[in-house]
Write a protein that holds these residues in place. Structure first.
Motif: not given
Ligand code: DQA
Length: 151
Positions: A7-24
């Motif tokens: 089973r996969c044990q180590n997962i990495l989630v990567i978010h690109g540009p401007n996704l820090n602004l999600l919500g607004i």
């Protein structure tokens, strides 16, 4: 590193540009859920499942490439990536994923195929295990659950 059950044990989630602004940022397109909420939800699921999870966001192409290169050395089993606008422009980011050979899911909050023509081209989709596009923040959870069930 996968365990005895493969089973996969180590997962990495990567978010690109401007996704820090999600919500607004353009909530009618990207929804009202923040990046912190997305990452927090995934962290909870990972903890429950005993999975190691790292979430990384950057607005800089080079930093995203460095993080992907580092993932190769860290024995990350799977990447969930929203390359954001780099989806449509970055051969360098594509090459980084190809170099590490870590399987990945490409994810988009919006349905890129129902938007402007310049968004309908992705440099990642043909290399991805799968693509989730248009299901909003829920897409991250669906991708994560897919990875958990994968051998
Ligand atoms: C996005 C779609 C891209 O076209 C856009 O540039 C983004 C976000 C999405 O999640 O829907 O920044 O990847």
């Amino acid at each position: 590193m996968k365990n005895g059950s493969n089973r996969c044990q180590n997962i990495l989630v990567i978010h690109g540009p401007n996704l820090n602004l999600l919500g607004i940022r353009e909530p009618s397109v990207y929804g009202t859920v923040t990046l912190e909420e997305i990452n927090g939800n995934l962290a909870k699921l990972a903890e429950k499942e005993g999975i190691s999870l790292d979430c990384f966001q950057s607005n800089a192409e080079g930093e995203l490439i460095d993080r992907i290169q580092q993932a190769g050395a860290e024995k990350i089993d799977f990447i969930i990536i929203n390359p954001a606008a780099y989806t449509h422009t970055s051969i360098a980011l594509r090459d980084a994923l190809a170099a590490t050979r870590i399987p990945f899911i490409e994810i988009h909050l919006s349905n890129i195929f129902a938007r402007e023509s310049f968004r309908q081209k992705s440099f990642f989709s043909d290399m991805a295990v799968g693509v989730i596009s248009g299901l909003g923040a829920k897409g991250y959870e669906l991708a994560f659950n897919y990875v958990l069930g994968r051998n």
